[in-house]
Design a protein around this motif. Structure first.
Motif, PDB file in Angstrom:
ATOM      1  N   MET A 174     -25.831  17.864  56.847  1.00  0.00           N
ATOM      2  CA  MET A 174     -24.882  18.428  56.081  1.00  0.00           C
ATOM      3  C   MET A 174     -23.502  18.420  56.562  1.00  0.00           C
ATOM      4  N   GLU A 175     -22.698  18.289  55.561  1.00  0.00           N
ATOM      5  CA  GLU A 175     -21.147  18.372  56.162  1.00  0.00           C
ATOM      6  C   GLU A 175     -20.762  19.730  56.469  1.00  0.00           C
ATOM      7  N   GLU A 176     -19.874  19.809  57.588  1.00  0.00           N
ATOM      8  CA  GLU A 176     -19.416  20.834  57.936  1.00  0.00           C
ATOM      9  C   GLU A 176     -17.904  20.914  57.792  1.00  0.00           C
ATOM     10  N   VAL A 177     -17.385  22.279  57.723  1.00  0.00           N
ATOM     11  CA  VAL A 177     -15.853  22.274  57.159  1.00  0.00           C
ATOM     12  C   VAL A 177     -15.197  23.317  58.154  1.00  0.00           C
ATOM     13  N   THR A 178     -14.208  23.339  58.480  1.00  0.00           N
ATOM     14  CA  THR A 178     -13.523  24.534  59.196  1.00  0.00           C
ATOM     15  C   THR A 178     -12.404  25.249  58.285  1.00  0.00           C
ATOM     16  N   LEU A 179     -12.808  26.529  58.526  1.00  0.00           N
ATOM     17  CA  LEU A 179     -11.994  27.278  57.378  1.00  0.00           C
ATOM     18  C   LEU A 179     -11.184  28.548  57.776  1.00  0.00           C
ATOM     19  N   LEU A 193     -15.878  26.018  68.737  1.00  0.00           N
ATOM     20  CA  LEU A 193     -15.671  25.017  67.625  1.00  0.00           C
ATOM     21  C   LEU A 193     -15.519  23.607  67.971  1.00  0.00           C
ATOM     22  N   GLU A 194     -15.646  22.554  67.086  1.00  0.00           N
ATOM     23  CA  GLU A 194     -16.074  21.190  67.350  1.00  0.00           C
ATOM     24  C   GLU A 194     -15.215  20.593  66.193  1.00  0.00           C
ATOM     25  N   PHE A 195     -14.544  19.510  66.744  1.00  0.00           N
ATOM     26  CA  PHE A 195     -13.547  18.542  66.048  1.00  0.00           C
ATOM     27  C   PHE A 195     -13.988  17.259  66.429  1.00  0.00           C
ATOM     28  N   THR A 196     -13.611  16.229  65.637  1.00  0.00           N
ATOM     29  CA  THR A 196     -13.892  14.686  65.644  1.00  0.00           C
ATOM     30  C   THR A 196     -12.465  14.080  65.636  1.00  0.00           C
ATOM     31  N   ARG A 197     -12.248  13.325  66.587  1.00  0.00           N
ATOM     32  CA  ARG A 197     -11.135  12.390  66.489  1.00  0.00           C
ATOM     33  C   ARG A 197     -11.634  10.970  66.711  1.00  0.00           C
ATOM     34  N   GLU A 240     -14.126   8.574  67.414  1.00  0.00           N
ATOM     35  CA  GLU A 240     -15.588   8.750  67.952  1.00  0.00           C
ATOM     36  C   GLU A 240     -15.462   9.847  68.996  1.00  0.00           C
ATOM     37  N   GLU A 241     -14.409  10.434  69.090  1.00  0.00           N
ATOM     38  CA  GLU A 241     -14.173  11.616  70.182  1.00  0.00           C
ATOM     39  C   GLU A 241     -14.664  12.836  69.468  1.00  0.00           C
ATOM     40  N   VAL A 242     -15.403  13.657  70.319  1.00  0.00           N
ATOM     41  CA  VAL A 242     -15.646  15.008  69.922  1.00  0.00           C
ATOM     42  C   VAL A 242     -15.001  15.871  70.774  1.00  0.00           C
ATOM     43  N   ILE A 243     -14.178  16.883  70.228  1.00  0.00           N
ATOM     44  CA  ILE A 243     -13.526  17.907  70.922  1.00  0.00           C
ATOM     45  C   ILE A 243     -13.817  19.195  70.682  1.00  0.00           C
ATOM     46  N   GLU A 244     -14.289  20.012  71.744  1.00  0.00           N
ATOM     47  CA  GLU A 244     -14.674  21.336  71.748  1.00  0.00           C
ATOM     48  C   GLU A 244     -13.667  22.175  71.917  1.00  0.00           C
ATOM     49  N   ARG A 245     -13.222  23.304  71.410  1.00  0.00           N
ATOM     50  CA  ARG A 245     -12.477  24.492  71.721  1.00  0.00           C
ATOM     51  C   ARG A 245     -13.059  25.774  71.521  1.00  0.00           C
ATOM     52  N   SER A 246     -13.180  26.365  72.587  1.00  0.00           N
ATOM     53  CA  SER A 246     -13.614  27.761  72.603  1.00  0.00           C
ATOM     54  C   SER A 246     -12.432  28.763  72.718  1.00  0.00           C
ATOM     55  N   LEU A 247     -12.319  29.316  71.394  1.00  0.00           N
ATOM     56  CA  LEU A 247     -10.958  30.171  71.326  1.00  0.00           C
ATOM     57  C   LEU A 247     -11.492  31.379  71.455  1.00  0.00           C
ATOM     58  N   GLN A 263     -16.564  27.634  61.336  1.00  0.00           N
ATOM     59  CA  GLN A 263     -17.103  26.333  60.908  1.00  0.00           C
ATOM     60  C   GLN A 263     -18.396  26.569  60.037  1.00  0.00           C
ATOM     61  N   VAL A 264     -18.545  25.994  58.930  1.00  0.00           N
ATOM     62  CA  VAL A 264     -19.606  26.527  58.198  1.00  0.00           C
ATOM     63  C   VAL A 264     -19.989  25.208  57.483  1.00  0.00           C
ATOM     64  N   PRO A 265     -21.249  25.167  56.730  1.00  0.00           N
ATOM     65  CA  PRO A 265     -21.444  24.007  55.926  1.00  0.00           C
ATOM     66  C   PRO A 265     -20.911  24.092  54.527  1.00  0.00           C
TER      67      PRO A 265
END
Length: 310
Positions: A158-163, A200-204, A206-213, A237-239
């Motif tokens: 399932m697609e996730e989204v940052t909100l 939190l997890e982001f893609t750039r 093929e790179e996966v970037i994690e950020r713990s805020l 970040q939610v479905p």
């Protein structure tokens, strides 16, 4: 009790590790269950169960008998289905809460019309479920899985989204990339597997970037997570499937759409030490039929192996 009812009771006792829980599952009293197993052991001339004040487990002979009973009862259920064309009995399933309410329940009337002799006990929540101990036939989970004693049937990703809410973004600004998140806050979603908030997890590419805020609010449920985001506590970040209305009416705004989170795999699991019963088989087939098109229709084709773990 007849022999087949006694066999079912014996299986429930081994699965649950408890006479009391198994008796409740079978709709009988503890003394009736105890007497039935005592009679069974006397008839077989062997002890099937080790009993203690806290737990019940099978003897070596009991474990062998358990495996044979599982196969026999599954074959009997298949034979009954072949003769009548119907699946009957009680199916116990545990499903992610939001998925249960938004995807499964609207489609459930059709499933129950197809199988009028089947009763469904649908539990919901995000917590870890011990299928054998809790007497659950199958469970739907999100995230990468490592249950070695379970059979895992992939249902899709399932697609996730940052909100974030408009009020939050008005205070903290709209970041242009994951590198702009300094000074921002997230709402910490606590993993049921690790007990720690997920980054939190982001893609750039093929790179996966994690950020713990920084997170001043930690939650363990999706509904609380979503409501806290609407109230402006931080980024989440939610479905995507569950937040179409929020995005349409502006209650929540997509953040960093060019750096989407990894999609989350969705799977159905059931114990590997059991022959799959007809009632579980038809339910799993139905899950494959409805979840792929309805839950994962917007997800990309990234592999299961690369999707995130909860």
């Amino acid at each position: 009790m007849d022999r087949f009812a006694t066999l079912n009771l014996f299986l429930r006792i081994v699965d649950r590790g408890s006479f009391t829980a198994a008796a409740a599952d079978c709709g009988i009293s503890r003394p009736v269950a105890t007497a039935a197993i005592k009679t069974l052991e006397q008839r077989l001339g062997t002890r099937l169960l080790h009993r203690s004040t806290r737990h019940v487990r099978p003897t070596e002979e009991g474990a062998t008998y358990y495996r044979r009973c599982v196969a026999i009862l599954a074959d009997l259920e298949d034979a009954d289905r072949g003769a009548s064309g119907a699946v009957a009995g009680l199916l116990r399933a545990h499903v992610i809460g939001r998925l249960a309410r938004m995807i499964l329940l609207p489609a459930l009337p059709d499933f129950m019309t197809r199988h009028p002799a089947l009763t469904v006990h649908l539990g919901e929540g995000e917590r870890f479920v011990d299928l054998v101990r809790e007497g659950v036939d199958c469970v739907v989970r999100a995230g990468s899985l490592s249950d070695s004693d379970m059979i895992v049937r992939p249902l899709g990703v399932m697609e996730e989204v940052t909100l974030a809410s408009p009020t939050y973004l008005a205070r903290h600004g709209m970041p242009a990339s994951p590198d702009d998140l300094e000074g921002h806050q997230m709402i910490g979603f606590v993993s049921s597997r690790t007990g720690q908030p997920l980054p939190l997890e982001f893609t750039r590419g093929e790179e996966v970037i994690e950020r713990s805020l920084p997170a001043r609010l930690l939650v363990g449920g999706v509904d609380t997570y979503a409501e806290a985001a609407r109230l402006g506590f931080g980024i989440v970040q939610v479905p995507r499937y569950g937040f179409a209305d929020d995005l349409a009416n502006g209650t929540l705004i997509e953040v960093l759409p060019d750096f989407p989170p990894m999609p989350t795999p969705v799977s159905v699991l059931y114990p590997s030490n059991r022959q799959l019963s007809p009632r579980v088989r038809v339910f799993v087939e139905w899950l494959v039929e409805i979840i792929g098109p309805r839950l994962c229709q917007n997800a990309d084709e990234r592999s299961y192996a690369g999707a995130k773990a909860r």
